[in-house]
Design a protein around this motif. Sequence first.
Motif, mmCIF file in Angstrom:
data_model
loop_
_atom_site.group_PDB
_atom_site.id
_atom_site.type_symbol
_atom_site.label_atom_id
_atom_site.label_comp_id
_atom_site.label_asym_id
_atom_site.label_seq_id
_atom_site.Cartn_x
_atom_site.Cartn_y
_atom_site.Cartn_z
ATOM 1 N N THR A 1 0.832 -1.188 0.000
ATOM 2 C CA THR A 1 0.000 0.000 0.000
ATOM 3 C C THR A 1 0.872 1.245 0.000
ATOM 4 O O THR A 1 2.034 1.225 0.406
ATOM 5 N N GLU A 2 0.272 2.331 -0.442
ATOM 6 C CA GLU A 2 1.000 3.593 -0.452
ATOM 7 C C GLU A 2 0.890 4.272 0.905
ATOM 8 O O GLU A 2 -0.160 4.189 1.573
ATOM 9 N N LYS A 3 1.938 4.937 1.269
ATOM 10 C CA LYS A 3 1.952 5.695 2.523
ATOM 11 C C LYS A 3 0.747 6.627 2.565
ATOM 12 O O LYS A 3 0.427 7.302 1.580
ATOM 13 N N GLY A 4 0.070 6.617 3.719
ATOM 14 C CA GLY A 4 -1.075 7.493 3.890
ATOM 15 C C GLY A 4 -2.422 6.819 3.638
ATOM 16 O O GLY A 4 -3.471 7.348 4.026
ATOM 17 N N GLY B 1 -18.136 -12.981 17.734
ATOM 18 C CA GLY B 1 -17.189 -13.864 18.405
ATOM 19 C C GLY B 1 -16.329 -14.649 17.448
ATOM 20 O O GLY B 1 -15.732 -15.673 17.812
ATOM 21 N N SER B 2 -16.236 -14.141 16.214
ATOM 22 C CA SER B 2 -15.502 -14.901 15.204
ATOM 23 C C SER B 2 -14.488 -14.002 14.494
ATOM 24 O O SER B 2 -13.436 -13.716 15.036
ATOM 25 N N VAL B 3 -14.860 -13.516 13.303
ATOM 26 C CA VAL B 3 -13.928 -12.779 12.451
ATOM 27 C C VAL B 3 -13.466 -11.494 13.112
ATOM 28 O O VAL B 3 -14.245 -10.787 13.765
ATOM 29 N N SER B 4 -12.182 -11.204 12.922
ATOM 30 C CA SER B 4 -11.623 -9.952 13.426
ATOM 31 C C SER B 4 -10.971 -9.184 12.283
ATOM 32 O O SER B 4 -10.411 -9.790 11.359
ATOM 33 N N THR B 5 -11.059 -7.865 12.383
ATOM 34 C CA THR B 5 -10.417 -6.988 11.401
ATOM 35 C C THR B 5 -9.491 -6.026 12.119
ATOM 36 O O THR B 5 -9.901 -5.387 13.091
ATOM 37 N N LEU B 6 -8.264 -5.953 11.653
ATOM 38 C CA LEU B 6 -7.294 -4.981 12.156
ATOM 39 C C LEU B 6 -7.180 -3.886 11.109
ATOM 40 O O LEU B 6 -6.897 -4.172 9.941
ATOM 41 N N THR B 7 -7.435 -2.664 11.510
ATOM 42 C CA THR B 7 -7.397 -1.527 10.581
ATOM 43 C C THR B 7 -6.246 -0.601 10.942
ATOM 44 O O THR B 7 -6.057 -0.257 12.109
ATOM 45 N N ILE B 8 -5.491 -0.246 9.934
ATOM 46 C CA ILE B 8 -4.420 0.738 10.116
ATOM 47 C C ILE B 8 -4.753 1.932 9.228
ATOM 48 O O ILE B 8 -4.869 1.799 8.002
ATOM 49 N N GLN B 9 -4.911 3.075 9.848
ATOM 50 C CA GLN B 9 -5.237 4.281 9.088
ATOM 51 C C GLN B 9 -3.958 5.074 8.791
ATOM 52 O O GLN B 9 -3.002 5.052 9.570
ATOM 53 N N ARG B 10 -3.984 5.764 7.663
ATOM 54 C CA ARG B 10 -2.868 6.645 7.290
ATOM 55 C C ARG B 10 -1.535 5.921 7.483
ATOM 56 O O ARG B 10 -0.669 6.351 8.252
ATOM 57 N N THR B 11 -1.383 4.815 6.783
ATOM 58 C CA THR B 11 -0.219 3.961 6.979
ATOM 59 C C THR B 11 1.096 4.712 6.812
ATOM 60 O O THR B 11 1.220 5.631 5.985
ATOM 61 N N GLN B 12 2.071 4.297 7.599
ATOM 62 C CA GLN B 12 3.424 4.841 7.550
ATOM 63 C C GLN B 12 4.384 3.701 7.203
ATOM 64 O O GLN B 12 4.056 2.527 7.392
ATOM 65 N N GLN B 13 5.574 4.049 6.744
ATOM 66 C CA GLN B 13 6.537 3.022 6.358
ATOM 67 C C GLN B 13 6.911 2.121 7.537
ATOM 68 O O GLN B 13 7.146 0.921 7.341
ATOM 69 N N GLU B 14 6.915 2.684 8.741
ATOM 70 C CA GLU B 14 7.275 1.860 9.900
ATOM 71 C C GLU B 14 6.202 0.829 10.254
ATOM 72 O O GLU B 14 6.422 -0.028 11.114
ATOM 73 N N ASP B 15 5.041 0.920 9.581
ATOM 74 C CA ASP B 15 3.988 -0.078 9.803
ATOM 75 C C ASP B 15 4.275 -1.366 9.025
ATOM 76 O O ASP B 15 3.607 -2.383 9.236
ATOM 77 N N LEU C 1 2.588 -6.893 5.231
ATOM 78 C CA LEU C 1 2.225 -5.536 4.817
ATOM 79 C C LEU C 1 3.485 -4.757 4.459
ATOM 80 O O LEU C 1 4.414 -4.678 5.258
ATOM 81 N N THR C 2 3.460 -4.176 3.272
ATOM 82 C CA THR C 2 4.567 -3.322 2.831
ATOM 83 C C THR C 2 4.003 -1.957 2.495
ATOM 84 O O THR C 2 3.096 -1.842 1.661
ATOM 85 N N VAL C 3 4.509 -0.937 3.162
ATOM 86 C CA VAL C 3 4.068 0.433 2.909
ATOM 87 C C VAL C 3 5.163 1.143 2.117
ATOM 88 O O VAL C 3 6.300 1.254 2.569
ATOM 89 N N VAL C 4 4.784 1.609 0.920
ATOM 90 C CA VAL C 4 5.800 2.232 0.036
ATOM 91 C C VAL C 4 5.544 3.735 -0.110
ATOM 92 O O VAL C 4 4.463 4.219 0.190
#
Lengths: 117, 117
Positions: free
Chosen positions: B13-16, B72-86, B114-117
Amino acid sequence: SQELEQSPQSLIVQEGKNLTINCTSSKTLYGLYWYKQKYGEGLIFLMMLQKGGEEKSHEKITAKLDEKKQQSSLHITASQPSHAGIYLCGADIAPYLYGGATNKLIFGTGTLLAVQP
Amino acid sequence: GAGVSQSPSNKVTEKGKDVELRCDPISGHTALYWYRQSLGQGLEFLIYFQGNSAPDKSGLPSDRFSAERTGGSVSTLTIQRTQQEDSAVYLCASSLVRHGAANYGYTFGSGTRLTVV
């Protein structure tokens, strides 16, 4: 500092040689888990140790728990190339069962094992 | 399913940009955990779910990170405004035991790289 220290960080052995990986906790251990990870894959459960002095074996891998020393060792006998990978120890340091707030495991930084044919 | 399933397996994904990572635990496992593994680092705990509630979110690095679990089942992890350190491998695990992981340990998924470019 890490709550769970592993040593060595990396290890290269000749096929057929024995090796030992250590895992030391700075806190009381209520359970100690060994996992193996290959690149790009998740963690594969190897063994779980709960009681002081407990020792378990699976094929050529033996793990021991020294509760007093808050330490566990993983020993591989007659290593093979298939043993190569990253070995991680995980520790249960404050489970609900013992009045802790969470069930999470903490993990060491891992030991990278390479086995040369 | 038979194991813990994570999707996607790879995400660039792209940064941000925002990203969502999904975890399908083993059916019947009440406990669900998210960890992050960065190059050269051990597994870093992020969040723990018991059912749909999260008693321990202490490992979430910043308010850009959030997670939810439904039914009680599926989980979603959301990262907003991704940074390269993510950039890291995000691992999900589930466990059968309600009170303490002492008896069964975790079953891990294969992770999302996950790769943030």
